[in-house]
Design a protein around this motif. Structure first.
Motif, PDB file in Angstrom:
ATOM      1  N   MET A   2      32.079 -14.299  11.504  1.00 27.15           N
ATOM      2  CA  MET A   2      30.733 -13.750  11.578  1.00 27.15           C
ATOM      3  C   MET A   2      30.370 -12.942  10.344  1.00 27.15           C
ATOM      4  SD  MET A   2      29.150 -14.957  14.090  1.00 27.15           S
ATOM      5  CE  MET A   2      27.681 -13.974  13.758  1.00 27.15           C
ATOM      6  N   GLU A   3      31.378 -12.378   9.687  1.00 29.21           N
ATOM      7  CA  GLU A   3      31.103 -11.650   8.444  1.00 29.21           C
ATOM      8  C   GLU A   3      30.497 -12.582   7.406  1.00 29.21           C
ATOM      9  OE1 GLU A   3      33.911 -11.572  10.090  1.00 29.21           O
ATOM     10  OE2 GLU A   3      34.573  -9.496  10.392  1.00 29.21           O
ATOM     11  N   LYS A   4      31.037 -13.816   7.338  1.00 32.44           N
ATOM     12  CA  LYS A   4      30.497 -14.799   6.392  1.00 32.44           C
ATOM     13  C   LYS A   4      29.088 -15.222   6.770  1.00 32.44           C
ATOM     14  CE  LYS A   4      34.936 -16.814   5.003  1.00 32.44           C
ATOM     15  NZ  LYS A   4      35.753 -18.059   4.955  1.00 32.44           N
ATOM     16  N   VAL A   5      28.835 -15.370   8.072  1.00 34.07           N
ATOM     17  CA  VAL A   5      27.506 -15.750   8.539  1.00 34.07           C
ATOM     18  C   VAL A   5      26.483 -14.688   8.134  1.00 34.07           C
ATOM     19  CG1 VAL A   5      26.080 -16.216  10.575  1.00 34.07           C
ATOM     20  CG2 VAL A   5      28.420 -17.072  10.478  1.00 34.07           C
ATOM     21  N   ILE A   6      26.850 -13.420   8.334  1.00 30.92           N
ATOM     22  CA  ILE A   6      25.963 -12.312   7.972  1.00 30.92           C
ATOM     23  C   ILE A   6      25.668 -12.335   6.478  1.00 30.92           C
ATOM     24  CG2 ILE A   6      25.758  -9.805   7.823  1.00 30.92           C
ATOM     25  CD1 ILE A   6      25.428 -10.790  10.642  1.00 30.92           C
ATOM     26  N   LEU A   7      26.715 -12.514   5.670  1.00 31.29           N
ATOM     27  CA  LEU A   7      26.545 -12.542   4.215  1.00 31.29           C
ATOM     28  C   LEU A   7      25.701 -13.731   3.784  1.00 31.29           C
ATOM     29  CD1 LEU A   7      27.195 -11.384   1.447  1.00 31.29           C
ATOM     30  CD2 LEU A   7      29.325 -12.713   1.455  1.00 31.29           C
ATOM     31  N   PHE A   8      25.973 -14.903   4.365  1.00 27.85           N
ATOM     32  CA  PHE A   8      25.195 -16.100   4.031  1.00 27.85           C
ATOM     33  C   PHE A   8      23.724 -15.918   4.404  1.00 27.85           C
ATOM     34  CE2 PHE A   8      29.141 -19.041   4.485  1.00 27.85           C
ATOM     35  CZ  PHE A   8      29.500 -18.736   3.181  1.00 27.85           C
ATOM     36  N   PHE A 191      19.585  -1.364  11.695  1.00 24.06           N
ATOM     37  CA  PHE A 191      19.677  -2.042  12.983  1.00 24.06           C
ATOM     38  C   PHE A 191      20.646  -3.225  12.933  1.00 24.06           C
ATOM     39  CE2 PHE A 191      15.726   0.168  14.273  1.00 24.06           C
ATOM     40  CZ  PHE A 191      16.168   0.638  15.499  1.00 24.06           C
ATOM     41  N   ALA A 192      20.792  -3.835  11.767  1.00 22.39           N
ATOM     42  CA  ALA A 192      21.785  -4.903  11.621  1.00 22.39           C
ATOM     43  C   ALA A 192      23.186  -4.340  11.843  1.00 22.39           C
ATOM     44  CB  ALA A 192      21.682  -5.534  10.232  1.00 22.39           C
ATOM     45  N   ILE A 193      23.436  -3.149  11.304  1.00 23.47           N
ATOM     46  CA  ILE A 193      24.735  -2.486  11.484  1.00 23.47           C
ATOM     47  C   ILE A 193      24.952  -2.125  12.952  1.00 23.47           C
ATOM     48  CG2 ILE A 193      26.047  -0.383  10.954  1.00 23.47           C
ATOM     49  CD1 ILE A 193      24.682  -0.446   8.166  1.00 23.47           C
ATOM     50  N   LEU A 194      23.907  -1.593  13.594  1.00 25.58           N
ATOM     51  CA  LEU A 194      24.027  -1.211  14.998  1.00 25.58           C
ATOM     52  C   LEU A 194      24.234  -2.431  15.892  1.00 25.58           C
ATOM     53  CD1 LEU A 194      21.295   1.582  15.246  1.00 25.58           C
ATOM     54  CD2 LEU A 194      23.785   1.865  15.244  1.00 25.58           C
ATOM     55  N   ALA A 195      23.526  -3.521  15.585  1.00 19.81           N
ATOM     56  CA  ALA A 195      23.699  -4.755  16.362  1.00 19.81           C
ATOM     57  C   ALA A 195      25.115  -5.288  16.185  1.00 19.81           C
ATOM     58  CB  ALA A 195      22.674  -5.799  15.921  1.00 19.81           C
ATOM     59  N   TRP A 196      25.614  -5.229  14.974  1.00 25.37           N
ATOM     60  CA  TRP A 196      26.981  -5.688  14.684  1.00 25.37           C
ATOM     61  C   TRP A 196      27.994  -4.836  15.445  1.00 25.37           C
ATOM     62  CZ3 TRP A 196      29.390  -9.569  12.056  1.00 25.37           C
ATOM     63  CH2 TRP A 196      30.757  -9.394  11.772  1.00 25.37           C
ATOM     64  N   SER A 197      27.808  -3.515  15.430  1.00 25.00           N
ATOM     65  CA  SER A 197      28.757  -2.622  16.100  1.00 25.00           C
ATOM     66  C   SER A 197      28.757  -2.837  17.611  1.00 25.00           C
ATOM     67  CB  SER A 197      28.427  -1.161  15.790  1.00 25.00           C
ATOM     68  OG  SER A 197      27.202  -0.768  16.396  1.00 25.00           O
ATOM     69  N   GLY A 198      27.656  -3.341  18.144  1.00 24.34           N
ATOM     70  CA  GLY A 198      27.577  -3.624  19.571  1.00 24.34           C
ATOM     71  C   GLY A 198      27.850  -5.078  19.909  1.00 24.34           C
ATOM     72  N   SER A 199      28.367  -5.827  18.941  1.00 23.14           N
ATOM     73  CA  SER A 199      28.705  -7.252  19.104  1.00 23.14           C
ATOM     74  C   SER A 199      27.486  -8.120  19.439  1.00 23.14           C
ATOM     75  CB  SER A 199      29.786  -7.433  20.194  1.00 23.14           C
ATOM     76  OG  SER A 199      30.953  -6.719  19.844  1.00 23.14           O
ATOM     77  N   GLN A 200      26.312  -7.666  19.074  1.00 27.18           N
ATOM     78  CA  GLN A 200      25.081  -8.453  19.229  1.00 27.18           C
ATOM     79  C   GLN A 200      24.840  -9.199  17.912  1.00 27.18           C
ATOM     80  OE1 GLN A 200      23.091  -8.626  21.980  1.00 27.18           O
ATOM     81  NE2 GLN A 200      22.982  -6.642  22.974  1.00 27.18           N
ATOM     82  N   TYR A 201      25.698 -10.184  17.657  1.00 26.31           N
ATOM     83  CA  TYR A 201      25.729 -10.812  16.347  1.00 26.31           C
ATOM     84  C   TYR A 201      24.467 -11.614  16.028  1.00 26.31           C
ATOM     85  CZ  TYR A 201      30.647  -9.550  16.731  1.00 26.31           C
ATOM     86  OH  TYR A 201      31.815  -8.857  16.895  1.00 26.31           O
ATOM     87  N   ASP A 202      23.855 -12.219  17.050  1.00 26.58           N
ATOM     88  CA  ASP A 202      22.647 -12.992  16.785  1.00 26.58           C
ATOM     89  C   ASP A 202      21.508 -12.087  16.306  1.00 26.58           C
ATOM     90  OD1 ASP A 202      22.615 -11.761  19.214  1.00 26.58           O
ATOM     91  OD2 ASP A 202      21.799 -13.451  20.350  1.00 26.58           O
ATOM     92  N   ILE A 203      21.373 -10.923  16.932  1.00 34.25           N
ATOM     93  CA  ILE A 203      20.345  -9.974  16.507  1.00 34.25           C
ATOM     94  C   ILE A 203      20.667  -9.434  15.121  1.00 34.25           C
ATOM     95  CG2 ILE A 203      19.236  -7.758  17.014  1.00 34.25           C
ATOM     96  CD1 ILE A 203      19.621  -8.327  19.969  1.00 34.25           C
ATOM     97  N   SER A 204      21.958  -9.250  14.846  1.00 33.20           N
ATOM     98  CA  SER A 204      22.375  -8.791  13.524  1.00 33.20           C
ATOM     99  C   SER A 204      22.006  -9.805  12.447  1.00 33.20           C
ATOM    100  CB  SER A 204      23.885  -8.534  13.509  1.00 33.20           C
ATOM    101  OG  SER A 204      24.300  -7.970  12.285  1.00 33.20           O
ATOM    102  N   VAL A 205      22.180 -11.096  12.755  1.00 31.39           N
ATOM    103  CA  VAL A 205      21.815 -12.153  11.805  1.00 31.39           C
ATOM    104  C   VAL A 205      20.320 -12.120  11.528  1.00 31.39           C
ATOM    105  CG1 VAL A 205      21.582 -14.660  11.527  1.00 31.39           C
ATOM    106  CG2 VAL A 205      23.744 -13.694  12.314  1.00 31.39           C
TER     107      VAL A 205
END
Length: 324
Positions: A2-8, A191-205
């Motif tokens: 998911m780290e790569k997905v976020i970066l991409f 909010f991307a950081i907060l979504a990531w910390s809460g495992s809400q990866y789709d919202i983080s993307v």
């Protein structure tokens, strides 16, 4: 993974905006979609008249493309993603109509306040209906505590107030070159950081896609701006950040992370209230960024100062939500 997905997502949204802007800006200029500057505004802004606007179209398109590509490639899009895209597109279309009326029909005020408010409310109501269908909680978390306040039947009114209020608040902040692009990138990044910390990866993307898009836009929107986002971009961004906060159940944290937007809005409310009740103005001009301009600050100094305040607000919001 998911780290790569976020970066991409960040890089993809940034590159789409950066690569398409040199093609899109001349297109807007050929259509004569230039910004009209209010006569009552700071006189230094008159030289900006004719600068292409409606650049928010690129921001919205970039976010849509990036989010869907990332979701379809790496996971199944959730109802939250579709809901976020609905709000982004809905408020973006409303802003587009407002911009188009101002420019093409030569009505400087665009949509009437009642027309705009009605459109904002309709989108917010649809947003709430989808939440209700998916059994979304009607409680809101109170910062600094573990307490949750159950709003019950009041919650739909809260949703409408939050979406309409913050779409307008973000819209008010869009008054100087790069001001909203920078503050929006910071707030959505938080909010991307907060979504990531809460495992809400789709919202983080989604949030990271917005960050990439507005940073790409900032390349051309920084002083002296070659393009403005217009209401197309500002209303879309305002609606989207309110929707993210709601979906993450961090509604009230938005007041802190979006502190710049809140302050800008309060300056307008106080200015109007003071003038109507006493006949005197508190600020030289509202929203607040114009007050500092008319106080002798350079446009760039105002923008950087507001970016700094936005960054501090975001750090505080993340600290409260993650570590307190």
């Amino acid at each position: 993974m998911m780290e790569k997905v976020i970066l991409f997502a960040l890089l993809m949204a940034f590159l789409i905006t950066v690569l398409l802007s040199p093609l899109f800006i001349p297109f807007l200029r050929r259509l004569k979609f230039g910004q009209s500057i209010r006569i009552e505004g700071p006189q230094s802004h008159q030289k900006k008249s004719g600068t292409p606007t409606m650049g928010g179209i690129l921001i919205v398109l970039s976010v849509i493309i990036t989010t869907l590509v990332m979701m379809w490639k790496y996971s199944e899009p959730s109802f939250e993603i579709y809901l976020l895209l609905f709000v982004l597109i809905g408020y973006g279309l409303l802003g587009f109509l407002d911009d188009f009326i101002k420019i093409a029909l030569k009505r400087n005020l665009g949509l009437t306040s009642k027309q705009k408010l009605l459109g904002q409310i309709v989108i917010a109501v649809v947003f709430y209906i989808v939440l209700k269908i998916n059994d979304f909680s009607t409680a809101i978390s109170i910062p600094f505590t573990d307490f949750q306040l159950e709003l019950g039947w009041i919650y739909p009114l809260f949703i409408i107030f939050w979406l309409v209020g913050f779409s307008n608040a973000v819209n008010l902040t869009d008054g100087l070159d790069g001001l909203l692009s920078g503050t929006a990138a910071i707030a959505f990044g938080a909010f991307a950081i907060l979504a990531w910390s809460g495992s809400q990866y789709d919202i983080s993307v989604f949030a990271v896609s917005v960050v990439g898009a507005v940073l790409g836009f900032l390349v051309f929107n920084a002083h002296p701006a070659k393009v403005f986002m217009g209401d197309t971009g500002s209303l879309a961004l305002g609606g989207a950040i309110a929707a993210i906060a709601i979906l993450l159940k961090m509604e009230l944290i938005l007041i802190i992370i979006g502190g710049v937007f809140v302050i800008e809005t309060l300056s307008v409310i106080l200015q109007v209230a003071s003038f109507k009740t006493t006949g005197k103005r508190i600020f030289k001009m509202s929203p607040l960024h114009h007050h500092y301009e008319l106080s002798g600050w350079s446009e760039w100094r105002v923008v950087v100062t507001f970016w700094t305040v936005g960054l501090l607000c975001s750090i505080l919001g993340i600290y409260i939500e993650v570590w307190m």
